[in-house]
Design a protein around this motif. Structure first.
Motif, PDB file in Angstrom:
ATOM      1  N   PRO A  61       1.608  36.639 -19.457  1.00  0.00           N
ATOM      2  CA  PRO A  61       2.208  36.794 -19.729  1.00  0.00           C
ATOM      3  C   PRO A  61       3.399  37.680 -19.065  1.00  0.00           C
ATOM      4  N   GLN A  64       3.636  42.057 -18.999  1.00  0.00           N
ATOM      5  CA  GLN A  64       2.441  42.153 -19.842  1.00  0.00           C
ATOM      6  C   GLN A  64       1.834  43.742 -19.963  1.00  0.00           C
ATOM      7  N   ASP A 137      -2.042  40.289 -23.793  1.00  0.00           N
ATOM      8  CA  ASP A 137      -1.209  41.047 -23.870  1.00  0.00           C
ATOM      9  C   ASP A 137      -1.246  42.772 -24.820  1.00  0.00           C
ATOM     10  N   ARG A 155      -1.485  40.119 -27.999  1.00  0.00           N
ATOM     11  CA  ARG A 155      -1.833  38.732 -27.614  1.00  0.00           C
ATOM     12  C   ARG A 155      -3.013  38.536 -27.196  1.00  0.00           C
ATOM     13  N   GLU A 175      -1.116  36.092 -31.561  1.00  0.00           N
ATOM     14  CA  GLU A 175       0.128  36.687 -31.401  1.00  0.00           C
ATOM     15  C   GLU A 175       1.145  37.242 -32.875  1.00  0.00           C
TER      16      GLU A 175
END
Length: 218
Positions: A61, A64, A137, A155, A175
């Motif tokens: 991501p 992150q 994440d 996530r 998520e």
């Protein structure tokens, strides 16, 4: 005043019904099939890929959020608790000390390449099926149950690997960034389940674990 309250309650009930209907599978093909009890499932410790080469699939991501190292063992214990209470099977929980360093070391590749490493790891542990939990994440709540300056956001992904041939049998993705009820009325179910409080990243992750139990047919 009472009329407005009745209208608001009606709206909330209608939204709750809509969310419930939206979550129902549209066909039996969408219902996860339970994993046969004849399979022996080993559970790997939580890890966090921080570069593309450490991924099984997907991508890192943007911006992150990194999970503190001491939180990973805590998530291992939470996952153990969820699996032992929410399912009716036995598991082999692999200790963190047996996690090889090459699963978390940096590699130069920009493509996911961790699957063969997890396959070799599973074989070394004598696993038939390997459950691989990962934090992609992690943003902790800033504030308290009553109010926040930044809400929790996580996530997490769970992979079920068939070790003998390296096949990914299934994957569960969770998520969520918690938002207030006034920001998104579709979260009314979660709002009442959490008793209207702001939860931690750990709490969200436990919700992801319970989703994975259903998604993976455990």
């Amino acid at each position: 005043m009472r009329t407005r309250l009745h209208i608001l309650l009606l709206i909330v009930l209608c939204l709750a019904l809509a969310v419930s209907c939206a979550r129902r599978p549209r066909s039996t093909a969408e219902v996860p099939r339970p994993i046969s009890s004849s399979f022996k499932i080993s559970v790997a410790p939580f890890t966090q890929p921080t570069n593309a080469s450490q991924l099984i699939v997907g991508r890192i991501p943007e911006d992150q959020g990194r999970i503190p190292d001491d939180m990973l063992p805590a998530l291992d214990m939470k996952l153990r608790e969820v699996l032992l209470t929410d399912t009716k099977r036995q598991y082999n929980f692999i200790v963190r000390q047996n996690l090889p360093p090459d699963l978390t070391e940096f590699h130069s590749s920009e493509q996911p390449q961790a699957l063969p490493l997890w396959e070799a790891y599973g074989k070394k542990q004598g696993a038939q099926l390997l459950l691989i939990p990962q934090v992609l994440d992690w943003h902790q709540r800033e504030g308290s149950k009553a109010g926040v300056t930044q809400s929790a956001h996580v996530r997490v992904e769970f992979f079920l690997l068939k070790v003998d041939d390296g096949t990914l049998m299934n994957r569960s993705i969770f998520e969520e960034k918690q938002v207030g009820l006034t920001e998104n009325l579709l979260t009314v179910g979660s709002f009442f389940k959490r008793r209207g409080t702001w939860v931690t990243a750990e709490d969200l992750t436990v919700d992801g674990m319970r989703k994975a139990v259903k998604d993976l047919g455990l």
